[in-house]
Design an enzyme around this catalytic site. Structure first.
Site, mmCIF file in Angstrom:
data_model
loop_
_atom_site.group_PDB
_atom_site.id
_atom_site.type_symbol
_atom_site.label_atom_id
_atom_site.label_comp_id
_atom_site.label_asym_id
_atom_site.label_seq_id
_atom_site.Cartn_x
_atom_site.Cartn_y
_atom_site.Cartn_z
ATOM 1 N N ASP A 304 -0.787 18.795 -16.070
ATOM 2 C CA ASP A 304 -2.014 19.273 -15.655
ATOM 3 C C ASP A 304 -3.121 20.348 -16.231
ATOM 4 O OD1 ASP A 304 -1.379 18.198 -13.080
ATOM 5 O OD2 ASP A 304 -1.602 19.709 -11.933
ATOM 6 N N ASN A 351 -2.917 12.473 -12.130
ATOM 7 C CA ASN A 351 -2.747 12.897 -10.533
ATOM 8 C C ASN A 351 -2.704 14.400 -10.536
ATOM 9 O OD1 ASN A 351 -2.201 12.423 -8.020
ATOM 10 N ND2 ASN A 351 0.053 12.408 -8.202
ATOM 11 N N ASP A 588 3.921 24.875 -0.906
ATOM 12 C CA ASP A 588 4.711 23.957 -2.024
ATOM 13 C C ASP A 588 6.178 24.205 -1.847
ATOM 14 O OD1 ASP A 588 2.458 22.697 -2.721
ATOM 15 O OD2 ASP A 588 2.164 23.920 -4.610
ATOM 16 N N GLU A 631 0.522 15.162 -4.089
ATOM 17 C CA GLU A 631 0.780 13.964 -4.759
ATOM 18 C C GLU A 631 1.277 12.775 -4.322
ATOM 19 O OE1 GLU A 631 0.745 17.448 -7.533
ATOM 20 O OE2 GLU A 631 1.135 17.084 -5.580
ATOM 21 N N HIS A 678 6.280 15.781 -9.058
ATOM 22 C CA HIS A 678 7.118 16.799 -9.471
ATOM 23 C C HIS A 678 7.798 17.784 -8.702
ATOM 24 C CE1 HIS A 678 4.006 20.160 -9.319
ATOM 25 N NE2 HIS A 678 3.438 18.953 -8.530
ATOM 26 N N ARG A 679 7.578 18.062 -7.503
ATOM 27 C CA ARG A 679 8.216 19.023 -6.637
ATOM 28 C C ARG A 679 9.341 18.134 -5.858
ATOM 29 N NH1 ARG A 679 6.632 23.368 -8.390
ATOM 30 N NH2 ARG A 679 4.159 23.717 -8.509
ATOM 31 N N LYS A 704 4.431 17.560 -15.044
ATOM 32 C CA LYS A 704 3.379 18.245 -14.286
ATOM 33 C C LYS A 704 3.312 19.958 -14.421
ATOM 34 C CE LYS A 704 0.581 17.552 -10.126
ATOM 35 N NZ LYS A 704 -0.689 16.704 -10.775
#
Length: 1480
Positions: A304, A351, A588, A631, A678-679, A704
């Site tokens: 990112d 992304n 998040d 995402e 990623h999360r 990311k």
């Protein structure tokens, strides 16, 4: 210049390794002619720069710093042609030329020093120049010549640097710098780079394959490889290559990861997480827009932030440098001065959602330039779905000129410069706080001071807005949030002054609080302790509250200072459910909370338990609606992936509920799909620390925000991580996963759809086709509850009915798990529990959605009264349920119930040609569809399986529907029909020349239209622009949505270009059902050589992916076709060789089309254009085959007496002529089966024969084999010569009379008659036996038999095994209580029947023969056209009639197919036969 000229080795490769034979010849001098570089393509220059970057990375950090910060200048040195030899002497040399020369000299100097010190590779020093080569050479061995040496070494450098990071030698800072530097020279840095991923060879880059290739290198031996390990930029771990275990390399190369459960060995853990992504991106924008120099410390080095830095550089908004070995980023701010990038230079953001939102407004600040009128920002497929509309709306309203280039409301955007006017800006902020931050960050540079008013209700993620405002203050701009003057309540209105940011000298970025949730959660789930520094109560980030507000209520001990957070987990298995929690301030972090909630079985703390009757283990997370547009749809992702572990969840409007289960009950060995998020990956790796064998797919998506997450898990936390190579499409998940022919115990088929869509009708037909029982859920419901559905709803209400309906669904699936067709009520999808059951069942069996146009459903339901009324408009019900039907099904059957005029009307309208075949019957399509999707009779091309020549017609219509009347003509002779989806256009798209993608609904209509006309298999093709088609190859998501649609529609063949991403192909293969995959590659360059290693690689990939291999090249000479034939012959000799379609395009390649045996693509004169250069028609190929001796002339006959007026010669000769076959059909009339007949049977050119009376039984003695049908019927009407494997020929006898009878009944049976019940045969001769056999095959029972001579009829009662035959004493006098026949077949001469009661010497046919339900009357007599039976039947409502000549045609069509392997051109043949029939 920098490599081979310096090394001094002159050597050759051998099969045993590289450079094994040769000599050393050290150069005295190295001359540099930099002007040569100006003549190279840019790609070749970048290729060489890989070596330059390599030497700097291992030896000289100062040189490396120049390379990473001055790439633009270095490129400029070769992109500006020098005149008059400028640059060859110092006086004429430009600054950029001087820079380039210094870079070249520096690289040469490093290698020269190393080579001088270790000329003969004795000390290992010389191995340092092999940095990136150990892995890079293995990649090159597979991808050459498509990828250049330097490009492969570039990827190798990154992978070997990751190995060094994994071993704890290299930090992420160094790896991030190396990555950015290589990217700056347009070099690939990963195997997923689009330039690599599109190559066929990329599918062969498996871990084991790469390690095997590395073994060949002379430096390597045994289970370890020699790799140059970086310690930091400019320094290696050793002054030589280091031995590294294969398992370590494999872990880096693997695409997936597995955490080994256990207690962290570094307990108590003390660590810091990477810098915050949110803070890093904001700091980059602020510092770039600011005045002065700012040193950013603890910047996140990830995908990112790299994207953000690259974009700011493209905009000339700032310059960047590095200090402290790359730990500190030095930003020289541009004070808001930005320029539009050059024309054709898009800013690609991948992304990176944050970068996309921030840069949308930043780009509006750019100044106009001559280089380009606007700035284009774009991203990957997912980024093109994520919303940006509210931000664009706000900016447009403020005067910015922003255009959507593709989908409305999403990237890519075209942004005009000088567009931020300022003053009052209104913004809807209920979707993403990043919209707000985007305008806040840029507002000081607007033409006027900005007042930002947030609208649309609840503002999402206020802590992130507060973070932006706090950071702006640090950079010298105060934002004022207005308050209500009366109440003091803060308003969603912000005032931002016109100003310039003043960069602080230093700015330290907090660690990422969202990332910190993962190690803290591991402490919670494993009962260990973890302390995270640089995150505490004073954090700017909302997610810093996770420890206190989530983990503490779950039973953890949390200690938090201003700058540090410590969590001690409870004993393993004792986490508590949270109850209700609003995670809007830390959205998040909800994923981490969800995986912990999955194993939280303790009762919530006092006061937190839900009071609505929910289970005690419930955690209800709300306030996270915005996570659906991250995402991926993260809420849906968590629900779907937790379900794999056996964890139940429930989706809410703004969140979800998780029902905790003990860890011991969770399913092990789960493979978690990460959606490139990623999360998702990091959250489930937390669960993997407790649940055995949890595989995290797409492990690299963590790059990311935490690129070294997997290394830190092992090195800092102390949990072992293993690499996992997923079940590779090249090995275990092959296209051939589904078996041919019958499936042993196929699961039941479940039918869903709107009431009135035809579920029961289609279901009953499907069940009849499969010979499976049919169960209607409504009927089952009424039997179980002893009350009809309408009354049940009236008495107990809809909720009670829905609950009972779900119970019925569960019961039906339990009681009828296999070989049954189950039709469900239209409202079954209204219940979430039922949808969950259906989605789960679709993973193991067919769930079929019956699709019918809404207007037809409305018309039907207007007259239906057996079910309760909806209580709302049908249209609203349809719109609500349609997405649920799609979500629950894995197949769709399109039921167009208005096929046109009925058969009698068609005849009347056409008058002179009553024998032209009727429209494709719904029964045929139901039989094809159900047989195919269940695997009971896959509708694939028989000639392909048999190894005989096969063809498909390549349609090129933009819309097939206006040309449906041509289908029978244009498909004559072919085995399949190719639908070129990339060429389809709706009426709206047809008026535009812009790139287009046909909507899924339109594609479905095209498939359904073809199905109306033919049961030929469909080849579903999406040809990309690079391979000669019209489909944008960047539209991967759209392509695979269409491929998935093809599977749902039961399409037989799907053409998949092997250049598509492997993961997408593998996902498609895993659920393709009984569709066959054609794995294709089309080379339009003309460079493909059939004797090259490159084509072998293409074949290997296609062979692993497809059921059929398709490779298309381009011929320049005749020899190219000979090379192709040799290639095909070589591959055909391989064990288990698959069918291969290999042809050359162009006029020179036409002979390859003639000789190809598998599914040759053909055209037709009636098509608007050819699909490819050099394409031939079916007839042209047959003519060519005959001329070159590959299709010898054959003679066919009819044996019998009298046969002078037989229609068979007309039938077959018309068909032969229509298809261009060199065959003739003649009459051979003899008194008996004499020597002339026997001689004909043994003639070399004998192709086959029809047999009619009186020889149908006599001929049997002269045949070698009989079909089971011919034996059962006791008559042969078709002779087929067959060649055995040893070359010998046998004569095979078959009977097609029964097939003709069966076909006309199926075609003519009225739609109201779902299946044949009772039937009647009149007569007891040989034809009656065929009629009984045909009726028995249709499931008729009983089969009544009437003959005036009863003894003859009695002989047929048991003639056909299994048939239930009953004798009638009188026509029309049915047994008491028995239903009348729905099919009547007369096998007696028409002259022997009459409708006049009392007539002499004739069989009286009474009206009582015909039941009121309708049926089919068949008269086997050829003349007259309207026999007494047919005349009588035509006068009865709902009865259709079949003339004897029509049966002749149908059996003849099947004869023709048995002889030639080709479908008969029915329309042309019927037309010609009818003309002759009338004239005679």
């Amino acid at each position: 210049m920098v490599d081979s000229s310096v090394g001094g080795k002159t050597a050759i490769d051998t099969p045993h390794g590289k450079n094994l034979i040769g000599a050393f010849w050290q150069p005295e001098y190295v001359f540099i002619d930099a002007a040569l570089l100006e003549t190279l393509p840019a790609r070749e220059f970048s290729n060489g720069m890989a070596e330059v970057v390599k030497t700097a990375a291992i030896w000289n950090e100062e040189e490396f710093s120049a390379l990473e910060s001055r790439s633009g200048e270095i490129f400029a040195a070769i992109q500006t042609p020098s005149a008059n030899y400028a640059g060859r002497i110092k006086a004429t040399r430009s600054a950029t030329q001087e820079l380039l020369l210094s870079v070249i000299v520096g690289s040469i100097s490093v290698k020269a020093h190393i080579v001088t010190e270790d000329e003969r590779e004795l000390t290992g020093l010389r191995n340092l120049v092999n940095f990136g080569h150990t892995i890079g050479h293995a990649i090159e061995a597979i991808l050459t010549p498509d990828m250049l040496h330097g490009e492969c070494v570039s990827v190798g450098m990154i992978l070997e640097a990751e190995v060094a990071r994994q071993l704890g030698h290299l930090g992420q800072v160094g790896l991030g710098r190396l990555t950015r530097c290589l990217k700056a020279y347009n070099l690939p840095v990963s195997l997923s780079d689009a330039r690599i991923a599109k190559l066929p060879g990329s599918k062969l880059l498996g871990v084991d394959r790469l390690l095997d290739i590395m073994k060949i290198d002379k430096k390597n031996s045994g289970p370890e490889k020699k790799i140059v390990l970086l310690a930091r930029i400019g320094k290696t771990v050793e002054q030589k290559a280091t031995g590294v275990r294969d398992s370590v390399i494999a872990k880096t190369l693997s695409e997936a990861a597995k955490v080994i459960p256990g207690s962290p060995t570094h307990n108590p853990v003390h660590m810091a997480t990477p810098g915050s992504k949110s803070l890093s991106n904001r700091a980059l924008v602020l510092a770039a827009l600011g005045k002065g120099t700012c040193r950013l410390k603890n910047l996140l080095h990830s995908d990112d932030t790299q994207v953000m830095m690259a974009a700011l550089q493209e905009l000339k908004g700032a310059t960047f440098g590095w200090e402290d070995g790359g730990e500190t980023l030095v930003v020289h701010g541009g004070q808001g001065s930005l320029l539009v990038p050059p024309k054709g230079k898009e800013i690609y953001l991948g992304n990176a959602g944050t970068a996309a939102r921030f840069l949308t407004t930043v780009c509006a600040l750019a100044q106009p330039s001559d280089a380009a009128p606007t700035t284009i920002i774009t991203g990957n497929a997912r980024m093109k779905q994520r919303p940006i509309g509210p931000l664009v709306d706000a900016l447009r309203a403020n005067g910015s000129q922003i255009d959507y280039l593709e989908s409305e409301g999403c990237l890519p955007l075209s942004i005009a410069p000088a567009g931020l006017k300022g003053s009052r800006v209104r913004l809807a902020a209920s979707v993403s706080s990043q919209y707000v931050s985007s305008i806040l960050l840029c507002a000081p540079y607007a033409e006027e001071a900005v007042t930002l008013e947030l609208t649309g209700g609840q503002v999402i993620s206020q802590p992130y807005i507060d973070m932006t405002i706090a950071m702006m203050k640090t950079f010298g701009v105060d934002v004022i949030r207005e308050a209500d003057p009366d109440t003091g309540k803060l308003l969603n209105v912000y005032t931002i002054p016109k100003a310039t940011y003043i960069n602080p000298a230093d700015y330290s970025i907090e660690s990422d609080a969202s990332s910190a949730t993962y190690p803290l959660a591991i402490a919670a789930i494993t009962g260990s302790s973890c302390t995270i520094s640089n995150i505490g109560s004073s954090s700017l980030q909302g997610d810093a509250r996770f420890a206190k507000e989530v983990l503490e209520p779950m039973g953890c001990i949390v200690t938090q200072t201003a700058t540090e957070t410590t969590v001690q987990g409870p004993p393993v298995g004792q986490l508590k459910a949270i109850g209700l929690i609003d995670m809007e301030p830390m959205t998040d972090a909800f994923l981490t909370a969800s995986v912990l909630a999955a194993v939280a079985v303790g009762a919530p703390l006092e006061g937190r338990a839900l009071q609505d009757g929910s289970p005690a283990t419930t955690t209800r997370i709300i306030g996270i609606a915005n996570q659906r547009v991250k995402e991926c749809n993260r809420i849906r992702a968590m629900i779907d992936e937790l379900a794999k572990f056996g964890v139940e969840t429930k989706e809410l409007d703004d969140g979800l509920e998780i029902y905790g289960r003990p860890v011991s009950e969770l399913k092990e060995g789960v493979s978690v799909h990460c959606y490139d998020d990623h999360r998702v990956a990091m959250a489930f790796s937390t669960l993997g620390s407790a649940v055995k064998d949890t595989v995290i797919e797409e492990k690299r998506c963590v790059e990311k925000t935490w690129p070294n997450w997997w290394d830190d898990l092992e090195n800092k936390i102390g949990l072992k991580v293993e690499g996992v190579e997923l079940a590779n499409s090249m090995t275990s998940v092959s296209a051939s996963a589904s078996s041919d022919g019958l499936t042993a115990t196929p699961p039941s088929a479940v039918i869903i759809g709107m009431r009135g869509s035809g579920k029961s009708y289609i279901g009953e037909l499907g069940a009849s086709t499969l010979d499976w029982p049919f169960v209607d859920a409504d009927v089952y419901f009424e039997k179980k509850h002893t009350i009809n559905v309408r009354e049940f709803v009236h008495q107990k209400g809809w909720p009670a009915f829905r609950e009972a309906e779900v119970a019925i669904l569960q019961e039906l699936l339990a009681n009828f798990p296999q070989k049954c067709v189950i039709s469900l009520g239209g409202g079954i999808v209204e219940t979430p529990a039922a949808r969950d059951i259906l989605r789960a069942y679709s993973k193991q069996g067919p769930v079929i959605h019956i699709v019918r146009p809404l207007n037809e459903i409305v018309q039907y339901l207007g007259a239906e009264s057996s079910r309760p009324a909806y209580g709302e408009p049908i249209e609203d019900v349809f719109k609500r349920r349609e997405p649920w039907f799609s979500e629950c099904c894995n197949y769709e059957f399109i039921n167009h119930t208005n096929p046109g005029p009925s058969v009698p009307e068609t005849r009347a309208a056409e008058g002179h040609v009553p024998l032209v075949i009727p429209p494709q019957g719904i029964r045929d399509e139901v039989a094809r569809f159900f047989g195919h999707i269940t695997g009971q009779s896959p509708n694939t091309a028989p000639n392909v399986a048999l190894g005989r020549r096969s063809y498909f017609l390549s349609l090129t219509f933009p819309d097939i529907t206006p040309a449906l009347h041509l289908v029978d003509d244009i498909t004559a002779g072919v085995d399949a029909i190719e639908l070129r989806v990339d060429l389809l256009r709706t009426a709206e798209q047809y008026s535009s020349m812009a790139p287009h993608i046909a909507p899924g609904g339109f594609v479905s209509e095209q498939v359904a239209a073809i199905r109306k006309k033919t049961t030929l298999p469909i080849v579903f093709t999406i040809r990309t622009t690079s391979q000669g088609g019209a489909f944008p190859e960047s539209s991967v998501k759209e392509a695979f949505e269409l491929f998935a649609l093809a599977v749902r529609l039961g399409v037989e063949y799907i053409d998949i270009e092997i250049g598509w991403p492997e993961k997408n192909i593998r996902d498609l293969l895993s659920h393709k059902g009984h569709s066959r995959i054609i794995a294709s590659w089309h080379d339009w360059s003309g460079n493909l050589r059939w004797d090259s290693a490159a084509v072998d690689t293409i074949y290997d990939v296609a062979n692993a992916l497809g059921d059929i291999v398709k490779i298309v090249g381009k011929a320049k000479t005749l020899e190219d076709n000979l090379a192709l034939r040799n290639f095909v012959a070589r591959k055909a000799e391989l064990p288990g060789a698959k069918p291969i379609l290999a042809i050359n395009m162009g006029v020179e390649g036409q002979i390859s089309r003639v000789l190809n045996t598998t599914l040759s693509p053909v055209t037709h004169p009636l098509l608007p254009s050819k699909a490819a250069p050099g394409q031939l028609s079916f007839v042209e190929i047959q003519t060519a085959l005959h001329l070159i001796g590959q299709l010898p002339a054959k003679r066919f006959y009819i044996f019998g007496r009298p046969i002078a007026h037989s229609m068979s010669p007309t039938l077959h000769n018309t068909a032969f002529q229509k298809l261009g076959l060199p065959y003739t059909y003649d009459i051979l009339e003899t008194e008996d089966v004499d020597h002339e007949v026997r001689f004909t049977l043994t003639s070399p050119d004998f192709g086959g024969a029809s047999v009619t009376i009186p020889f149908k039984r006599d001929i049997m003695a002269h045949l070698d084999q009989l079909s089971p049908e011919a034996e059962a019927i006791g008559a042969v009407n078709t002779i087929i010569p067959r060649v055995n494997s040893d070359g010998s020929q046998v004569l095979y006898g078959d009977n097609t009379d029964w097939l003709g009878i069966r076909a006309v009944i199926r075609n003519r049976l009225p739609s109201a008659v779902h299946a044949v019940g009772a039937a009647l045969v009149i007569g007891a001769g040989g034809t009656a036996r065929a009629a009984i056999y045909a009726l028995h095959s249709l499931g008729a029972s009983p089969i009544y038999l009437y003959n005036r001579t009863r003894s003859s009829a009695e002989a047929l009662v048991h003639a056909i095994p299994g048939a239930h035959v009953e004798l009638l004493d009188e026509l029309g006098n049915w047994p008491v209580g028995a239903a009348p026949a729905s099919v009547i077949i007369s096998t007696v001469p028409a002259s022997a029947t009459t409708t006049e009661e009392g007539a002499q010497n004739a069989l009286f046919l009474p009206n009582a023969l015909f039941g009121n339900e309708g049926g089919v009357a068949v008269d086997m007599a050829y003349k007259p056209a309207k026999t007494p039976l047919l005349a009588l039947a035509e006068a009865v409502p709902n009865w259709t009639t079949v003339m004897g000549v029509e049966v002749l045609l149908e059996q003849g069509y099947r004869q023709f197919e048995l002889w030639t392997g080709r479908k008969c051109p029915r329309a042309a043949v019927a037309q010609r036969v009818w003309e002759k029939y009338q004239s005679s």
